[in-house]
Enzyme design. Structure first.
Site, PDB file in Angstrom:
ATOM      1  N   SER A 225      10.674 -72.074 -12.604  1.00 12.14           N
ATOM      2  CA  SER A 225      11.932 -71.309 -12.967  1.00 12.14           C
ATOM      3  C   SER A 225      11.902 -70.366 -11.808  1.00 12.14           C
ATOM      4  O   SER A 225      12.624 -70.714 -10.987  1.00 12.14           O
ATOM      5  CB  SER A 225      10.943 -70.081 -13.892  1.00 12.14           C
ATOM      6  OG  SER A 225      12.133 -69.399 -14.525  1.00 12.14           O
ATOM      7  N   ASP A 465      16.041 -78.085 -21.458  1.00 13.47           N
ATOM      8  CA  ASP A 465      14.882 -76.379 -21.350  1.00 13.47           C
ATOM      9  C   ASP A 465      17.060 -76.058 -22.141  1.00 13.47           C
ATOM     10  O   ASP A 465      18.049 -76.556 -21.527  1.00 13.47           O
ATOM     11  CB  ASP A 465      15.726 -76.748 -19.676  1.00 13.47           C
ATOM     12  CG  ASP A 465      14.819 -75.468 -18.700  1.00 13.47           C
ATOM     13  OD1 ASP A 465      14.993 -74.142 -20.001  1.00 13.47           O
ATOM     14  OD2 ASP A 465      13.975 -75.253 -17.945  1.00 13.47           O
ATOM     15  N   HIS A 503      12.254 -74.354 -21.784  1.00 12.30           N
ATOM     16  CA  HIS A 503      11.351 -73.386 -20.725  1.00 12.30           C
ATOM     17  C   HIS A 503      10.272 -73.322 -21.075  1.00 12.30           C
ATOM     18  O   HIS A 503       9.958 -71.944 -21.580  1.00 12.30           O
ATOM     19  CB  HIS A 503      12.431 -73.104 -20.655  1.00 12.30           C
ATOM     20  CG  HIS A 503      12.399 -72.243 -19.746  1.00 12.30           C
ATOM     21  ND1 HIS A 503      13.076 -73.065 -17.920  1.00 12.30           N
ATOM     22  CD2 HIS A 503      12.160 -70.511 -18.716  1.00 12.30           C
ATOM     23  CE1 HIS A 503      13.001 -72.098 -17.054  1.00 12.30           C
ATOM     24  NE2 HIS A 503      12.130 -71.084 -17.409  1.00 12.30           N
TER      25      HIS A 503
END
Length: 573
Positions: A225, A465, A503
């Site tokens: 990330s 995601d 995610h």
């Protein structure tokens, strides 16, 4: 590759002699070490190792406390650094599974009074494997990355327990909230964008070299990330410092995703009827599974063939659209035109009529109708009224993060109303947005120096995601192919797009040893191909799938246990 120890005994003997003289004169350790290193740097060849002076790691560890490191050893301007604590953690210590190691904490001083320092941790294992690993952060950082835990996607054994010297930091501010108040401080923004990475790296490498008498044979970076963006940042800005990078779910176009978050919030809250409640988001997800789950040959709750699924998108949307007169009924199973328009913003992403840094005009959209679930902690809004300021729990990750970025980074006004911010035509704020996209973003496609040095890269990201668009990551990969050619990109990069993975959550959460694959590639030139991942999602824990190199995906072969990777093959769309 990274700086390595020279083989000549003369430089080592010279440094050892200097240190011995200072020891004999009883010069305090925190005073004597760094002048010696700087003096040695002037008279020995570049990259020569500084010899250990004899004491054990345990003895050296306690002596690190109180060290002051001058600005000259750090490759970017700072006020120097200080070691606050240094202690040996015994293998028998409670909850320690990393063996004996020296834990060092400290901070790097800013240039401007009032700017927070960069707090860091460095961990030096007694049984060192000759490698160093810098670990990236997440979100807006603001919390020191200790470097003592396991790697994401590989929970079996921490790098520190494997013998890696590990280090991380807080990127130069305290607190990881959507408010991101540190955006008001120019130096703190630069630190968050890229400078903390270099500053912490240089301090950590100096400590490692002093502790072991030589620099690491290989230095790696790993993060996801924000940490993934940081991984691409170090390749673009500091290519000589790293031999290998793991950069997962990377927030490459940081300004782009924040601007899109503002746009999503505007369609949810500033457009009548635009709010999409969680039950309808769940309905969208389930409908995509009904249409697309079996396209890969297996009914396993995972949309693997995203390309084939996209061909059914128009039919999926039509089946979700409310018939005339039915839209707006509470808890209904269909979506109004305004609600579908909100999802369209997510799907289409953002196209700007002016360029961000590196001539970037777009932020690619999400796989909204291809098996991505937008409920949950990181999903869209849960509440039909936005707060002031909006929060992740009530108003969704994308909008709350975008709102904070607009307030504190762009407008630099805590009272700024992002719902009234014209993203496409920002007027007097455009210059600031572009400047931020260069400071914080990692969209520079020029990796030529990193490639020429033989650096390696592994990126893993979920096709489902819901925070960082997988299509933005794919677009950057494809831009590298356009620039360097597929052969060159294959020589240094592996991209694994994981069906069903979001995610950090999702229908499939992969566990695989990316660090082992990277180290094997760097040290033995064994490039990873198809990997095997074990699912660690609670409901399906233990099943496995092949991790296929992009653009391939796993297809069920038609026979064999559907829960085993061996029953699948990697194919193209």
């Amino acid at each position: 590759m990274s700086a390595r120890a020279g083989s000549s005994g003369a430089p080592r003997a010279f440094v050892s002699l200097c240190v011995s003289v200072l020891v004999a004169l009883r010069v305090p350790l925190h005073v004597r070490v760094w002048p010696v290193l700087l003096l040695a740097a002037d008279v020995v060849s570049a990259g020569a190792a500084v010899a250990a002076t004899g004491p054990t790691l345990a003895t050296q560890c306690t002596q690190f406390a109180g060290f002051t490191l001058p600005p000259g050893i750090i490759g970017l301007p700072t006020g120097g650094a200080r070691i606050d604590t240094a202690e040996m953690i015994a293998a028998t210590a409670r909850n320690n599974q990393n063996g004996d190691y020296c834990r060092i904490t400290g901070s790097i001083k800013p240039l401007k009074p009032g700017t927070p320092g960069i707090r860091f941790d460095v961990n030096l294992p007694r049984r060192w494997n000759g490698r160093a690993l810098q670990v990236g952060g997440g979100g807006y950082n603001g919390v020191v990355v200790s470097g003592t835990g396991v790697m994401p996607f590989w929970p079996n054994r921490a790098p520190l327990a494997q013998g890696y010297a590990t280090f991380g930091d807080d990127s130069g501010h305290v607190g990881n909230s959507a408010l991101a108040v540190f955006g008001l401080d120019d130096e703190a923004v630069v630190n968050f964008g890229y400078a903390h990475l270099k500053k912490t790296h240089d301090v950590a490498l100096a400590l490692i070299e002093h502790a072991y008498g030589r620099p690491p044979e290989h230095t790696y970076f790993a993060g996801g990330s924000t940490g993934g963006r940081e991984g691409y940042t170090v390749m673009q800005r500091f290519p000589d410092d790293y031999d290998g990078v793991i950069a997962n779910s990377p927030a490459l176009n940081f300004s782009g995703v924040r601007l899109l978050g503002v746009k999503v919030g505007q369609t949810e809250y500033a457009t009548p009827g635009g709010f999409v409640p969680p039950p309808l988001l769940e309905r969208v997800y389930q409908r995509t599974l009904e249409v697309c789950d079996r396209l890969d040959g297996a009914a396993d709750g995972i949309v693997s063939d995203v390309g084939a699924c996209r061909k059914h998108e128009a039919d999926v949307i039509d089946s979700l659209r409310c018939p005339p007169g039915k839209a707006g009924i509470a808890n209904d199973s269909c979506l109004s035109g305004a609600q579908l328009a909100t999802l369209d913003v997510l799907r289409d992403g953002l196209s700007l009529p002016w360029p961000l840094a590196w001539n970037v005009h777009r932020y690619r959209g999400y796989n909204v109708f291809q098996g991505t679930l937008f409920t949950g902690m990181l999903g869209l809004a849960h509440d039909d009224a936005h707060g002031t300021p909006p929060t992740i729990v009530a108003n969704g990750y994308l909008f709350s993060q975008g709102d904070g970025y607009a307030r504190y980074f762009i407008a630099r006004d805590p009272a700024f109303d992002s719902l009234k911010f014209d993203v496409l035509h920002p007027g007097r704020y455009q210059r600031q947005v572009v400047a931020l996209s260069r400071t914080i973003g990692a969209m520079n496609p020029d990796l030529s120096r990193y490639i020429a040095r033989g650096g390696k890269l592994i990126t893993l990201q979920g096709l489902a995601d819901e925070v960082i668009s997988p299509n933005q990551t794919i677009a950057y990969h494809d831009a590298l192919v356009d620039r360097f050619g597929s052969g060159t990109v294959d020589s240094f990069m592996r991209l694994y797009m994981v069906p069903g993975f979001q995610h950090g959550s999702g229908a499939f959460i992969p566990s695989t040893d990316l660090l082992g694959a990277l180290d094997n590639w760097v040290t033995h030139d064994v490039a990873p191909e198809t990997l095997t991942a074990t699912d660690i999602a609670a409901a399906t824990n233990g099943r496995s799938r092949p991790l296929c190199r992009y653009p391939m995906f796993p297809r069920y072969g038609g026979k064999g246990n559907v829960n085993l990777a061996s029953s699948f093959v990697c194919v193209g769309s």
